[in-house]
Design a protein around this motif. Sequence first.
Motif: not given
Length: 234
Positions: A69-86
Motif C-alpha cells: 500500500t505504501d509502495t503504491l502511494a509513493l509511486l502514485r505521488e512520484r508519477l503524478a509529479r513526473r519524477l523519475p521511476v524505473l
Amino acid sequence: MKTALVLRHVPFEDLGLLAPLLQQRGYAVRMHDAGVGPLEDHLHPAPDLLVVLGGPIGAFDEAAYPFLTDTLALLRERLARRLPVLGVCLGAQLMARALGAGVAPMGHKEIGFAPLVLTADGGRSVLAPLADGTPVLHWHGDQFDIPAGARGLATTPRCPHQAFAVGTHALGLQFHLEADLSRIEQWLVGHACELAAAGVDLHALRAGAREHGAALARAADAVFGAWLDGIGAP
C-alpha cells in the motif's frame, strides 16, 4: 550527489548490472528492503530516482502484504509529479497499477530466455539495442496492461505487454535486463519451489545464462545508460 532509492523484495533480485551504471552517473544508492521498517524513513530527503525491483509476490497482493500500500502511494505521488521511476517485473506491475492499469495472472509462467519484438515506439526508444533479437531473461506469471497515456514498447508471444514508458521519466520493464547472469545460481536457489512447480529445466536456464550473459550485459549498459542519461529530456 544525486540519490537513488531502491525498493528490494528479495535479496538476490537486486540492482545487478544497474549498480555500476548508477555509480558512474553519480548516484548514491539508498536500499530499502520491502517490509523491513517504514518506507517513510527513506524518503527524506526526497530521492532523485526511485527504482522498484522484482519479487515473487503479486502487485495486487496488498491484503496479504500491507507494505505494498505504501509502495503504491509513493509511486502514485512520484508519477503524478513526473519524477523519475524505473520498475522491473513486480516493480513495473506496481507502476502500472499506480497509473490506473490492470495487473493479473497470465495463467502460465514465462520463465527463460526469449527475444522481444519491439513496437514502433519501442524501436524509437531506449530499448532499440534489443531490436537485434538478443534473448532477454523472463521470469513472471503476471502481466500488466499498458497504462493510459503510456507507450507500449515490446511484446512476446506469451506476454503481449513487456515494457512501457511515460515521457522520459518513467520506464517499466516486465523482463529482467538488470540481472547479473554470472549470479544465476542465486535465482535458481531462491526460486526453487516456483521452478519445480512450473517444470522449468534448470540446465536450460544455466545454459542460457552462459550463452547470452555477455550480450545482455552490453545491452543493459546501452538501454539503462540511455534511459538514465535521458531523464528529463523534452
